[in-house]
Design a protein around this motif. Structure first.
Motif, PDB file in Angstrom:
ATOM      1  N   ARG A  73     -76.827 -71.817 -13.687  1.00 51.39           N
ATOM      2  CA  ARG A  73     -76.743 -72.274 -15.072  1.00 51.39           C
ATOM      3  C   ARG A  73     -75.937 -71.293 -15.915  1.00 51.39           C
ATOM      4  O   ARG A  73     -75.964 -70.101 -15.684  1.00 51.39           O
ATOM      5  N   THR A  74     -75.248 -71.826 -16.917  1.00 50.66           N
ATOM      6  CA  THR A  74     -74.371 -70.991 -17.742  1.00 50.66           C
ATOM      7  C   THR A  74     -74.681 -71.077 -19.238  1.00 50.66           C
ATOM      8  O   THR A  74     -74.020 -70.422 -20.026  1.00 50.66           O
ATOM      9  N   ASP A  75     -75.655 -71.877 -19.619  1.00 48.25           N
ATOM     10  CA  ASP A  75     -75.786 -72.248 -21.032  1.00 48.25           C
ATOM     11  C   ASP A  75     -77.144 -71.886 -21.632  1.00 48.25           C
ATOM     12  O   ASP A  75     -77.615 -72.558 -22.548  1.00 48.25           O
ATOM     13  N   ILE A  76     -77.791 -70.841 -21.139  1.00 43.95           N
ATOM     14  CA  ILE A  76     -79.110 -70.458 -21.630  1.00 43.95           C
ATOM     15  C   ILE A  76     -79.057 -69.051 -22.227  1.00 43.95           C
ATOM     16  O   ILE A  76     -78.473 -68.138 -21.647  1.00 43.95           O
ATOM     17  N   ASP A  77     -79.692 -68.889 -23.394  1.00 47.40           N
ATOM     18  CA  ASP A  77     -79.737 -67.586 -24.060  1.00 47.40           C
ATOM     19  C   ASP A  77     -81.010 -66.810 -23.741  1.00 47.40           C
ATOM     20  O   ASP A  77     -81.005 -65.577 -23.740  1.00 47.40           O
ATOM     21  N   LEU A  78     -82.102 -67.534 -23.510  1.00 49.34           N
ATOM     22  CA  LEU A  78     -83.401 -66.891 -23.356  1.00 49.34           C
ATOM     23  C   LEU A  78     -84.177 -67.602 -22.255  1.00 49.34           C
ATOM     24  O   LEU A  78     -84.198 -68.839 -22.202  1.00 49.34           O
ATOM     25  N   LEU A  79     -84.801 -66.815 -21.389  1.00 48.98           N
ATOM     26  CA  LEU A  79     -85.593 -67.345 -20.275  1.00 48.98           C
ATOM     27  C   LEU A  79     -87.046 -66.929 -20.510  1.00 48.98           C
ATOM     28  O   LEU A  79     -87.368 -65.743 -20.482  1.00 48.98           O
ATOM     29  N   ILE A  80     -87.916 -67.902 -20.754  1.00 48.64           N
ATOM     30  CA  ILE A  80     -89.299 -67.595 -21.121  1.00 48.64           C
ATOM     31  C   ILE A  80     -90.267 -68.213 -20.112  1.00 48.64           C
ATOM     32  O   ILE A  80     -90.388 -69.444 -20.033  1.00 48.64           O
ATOM     33  N   PRO A  81     -90.955 -67.392 -19.313  1.00 52.93           N
ATOM     34  CA  PRO A  81     -92.006 -67.926 -18.447  1.00 52.93           C
ATOM     35  C   PRO A  81     -93.198 -68.371 -19.296  1.00 52.93           C
ATOM     36  O   PRO A  81     -93.499 -67.745 -20.320  1.00 52.93           O
TER      37      PRO A  81
END
Length: 243
Positions: free
Chosen positions: A118-126
């Motif tokens: 993926r190229t379009d995510i700013d923040l990854l939140i579990p």
């Protein structure tokens, strides 16, 4: 080249065995290709909530289920590449409840195989656990999965999961035996967002999407904090939602 040679050497010295059939896997993962081929893919699904669509047109420009058309959820998209069938359920339950953390790379591999980079995510939140649940279980399975997926997000150096922005500020009852309405009530106001998320594109990482109550509650909190686009990344979708 060097990494491949190391993997082959390690497999020769300490061969992996499939977590499902117990036979030698002949690869660097504890899952053999024949067993992997038995896992049911979620190929024809609602583009927003990922619920499987029976008889849907593969060539349709837009596929939304009736529920999303009538009552759109607060998240914009769910990426759930597999159906929650018997074999995948066995892997996830062992990983989650029997603390077999060595299965994390297998599950990350399964997600990435279908969803890709993926190229379009700013923040990854579990999805956060309340501290009591985390203490009892010993880990948060969503954090483990997010750490592996973050390495494959095409940002500079990948994305490190964000563990500070959202907190589960009150304990919630286990939801496995709850219907959709009960899950929604159980999660009302359970999450607190600690900072602005103005215009951010956020991916929420979880293991399985059933009714979507957890993802919806977390998405509402993030949208109220200013998030622009929210995706839910999970391993599997249950074939039909609970009533």
């Amino acid at each position: 080249m060097v990494n491949s040679a190391r993997i082959r050497l390690l497999e020769g010295l300490l061969p992996n065995h499939c977590a499902l059939c117990r036979m030698r896997s002949y690869r660097h993962l504890p899952l053999c290709r024949p067993c992997e081929s038995e896992l049911p893919a979620n190929t024809v699904a609602c583009e927003q909530c990922a619920i499987p669509l029976a008889g849907a047109n593969h060539l349709a420009a837009s596929r939304l289920c009736g529920q999303c058309l009538a009552h759109p959820p607060p998240y914009d998209r769910v990426i759930a590449p597999w159906l929650y069938g018997e074999y995948l359920a066995r892997l996830i339950q062992r990983w989650k409840y029997q603390r077999e953390r060595h299965l994390t790379p297998v599950l990350a591999h399964l997600w990435l195989k279908k969803a890709g980079r993926r190229t379009d995510i700013d923040l990854l939140i579990p999805v956060p656990l309340h501290w009591r649940r985390r203490w009892h279980r010993g880990f948060n399975q969503s954090e483990l999965l997010a750490a592996h997926l973050g390495d494959h997000v095409a940002a500079a150096g990948g994305l490190t999961p964000d563990l500070r922005t959202v907190k589960r500020h009150r304990p919630t009852a286990p939801q496995s035996a709850m219907c959709a309405a009960q899950r929604k009530r159980n999660l009302a106001n359970a999450f607190t967002v600690s900072r602005p998320c103005d215009n951010l594109r956020i991916a929420i990482v979880d293991d399985v999407l059933t009714t979507g109550a957890t993802a919806a509650a977390l998405s509402r909190a993030l949208k109220q904090a200013g998030a622009r686009h929210i995706e839910v990344w999970c391993l599997a979708r249950t074939p039909t939602p609970y009533i």
